[in-house]
Design an enzyme around this catalytic site. Structure first.
Site, short mmCIF file in Angstrom:
data_model
loop_
_atom_site.label_atom_id
_atom_site.label_comp_id
_atom_site.label_asym_id
_atom_site.label_seq_id
_atom_site.Cartn_x
_atom_site.Cartn_y
_atom_site.Cartn_z
N CYS A 70 -11.09 -9.83 -44.49
CA CYS A 70 -10.17 -10.36 -45.49
C CYS A 70 -11.03 -10.98 -46.58
CB CYS A 70 -9.15 -11.33 -44.89
SG CYS A 70 -9.75 -12.93 -44.31
N HIS A 112 -24.14 -14.07 -26.45
CA HIS A 112 -23.68 -15.28 -25.78
C HIS A 112 -22.18 -15.33 -25.54
CE1 HIS A 112 -27.41 -17.83 -27.09
NE2 HIS A 112 -27.74 -16.65 -26.59
#
Length: 146
Positions: free
Chosen positions: A65, A98
């Protein structure tokens, strides 16, 4: 890899550029819209993207966006999806290593095409480390309202 990509009206040009580049690099890409010139609401396209990633129609998702913020919030409303807002390759790699991110979000007004491609490359080429990170990722999928 099967990749879904969606945007709002502020990012259709970057979406088209990334879609074409991904196809050129051998990926199967589902462009969930919108078409250029349509004024749309980012939550609708974030929800579409999250849905196809959550049901494994796509292995990964790219949300775009103007800033990347709104659509990343929309995508993350689906508990099966972990969407990281990234602006450079290190954050895209760490989101995978992670957090086992299965989507990334970027802002077309903030991130140029070359940097976006570098982020997508890092996102697609980096594996989840597992280990101590796995229990944290598991918790993300099981968060309850307090």
């Amino acid at each position: 890899m099967r990749i879904a990509i969606a945007s709002d009206h502020a990012a259709t040009e970057l979406k088209a550029d990334l879609r074409d580049w991904l196809v050129e690099n051998g990926h199967e890409v589902a462009d969930l819209g919108p078409e250029p010139g349509e004024s749309v609401d980012y939550p609708d396209y974030g929800a579409k993207l999250a849905s196809v990633v959550a049901d494994d129609t796509a292995e990964r998702g790219i949300a775009l966006c103007g800033s990347g913020i709104g659509i990343s919030i929309a995508v993350n409303r689906n508990a099966a999806v972990r969407c990281a807002l990234v602006s450079e390759p290190l954050s895209a790699s760490l989101a995978r290593e992670h957090n086992d991110a299965n989507c990334i979000a970027m802002g077309a007004r903030l991130t140029g095409s070359d940097m976006a491609k570098a982020c997508v490359t890092a996102f697609l080429e980096t594996n989840f480390l597992g280990g101590r990170h796995q229990r944290r990722v598991d918790k993300l999928s099981n968060l309850k309202d307090s």
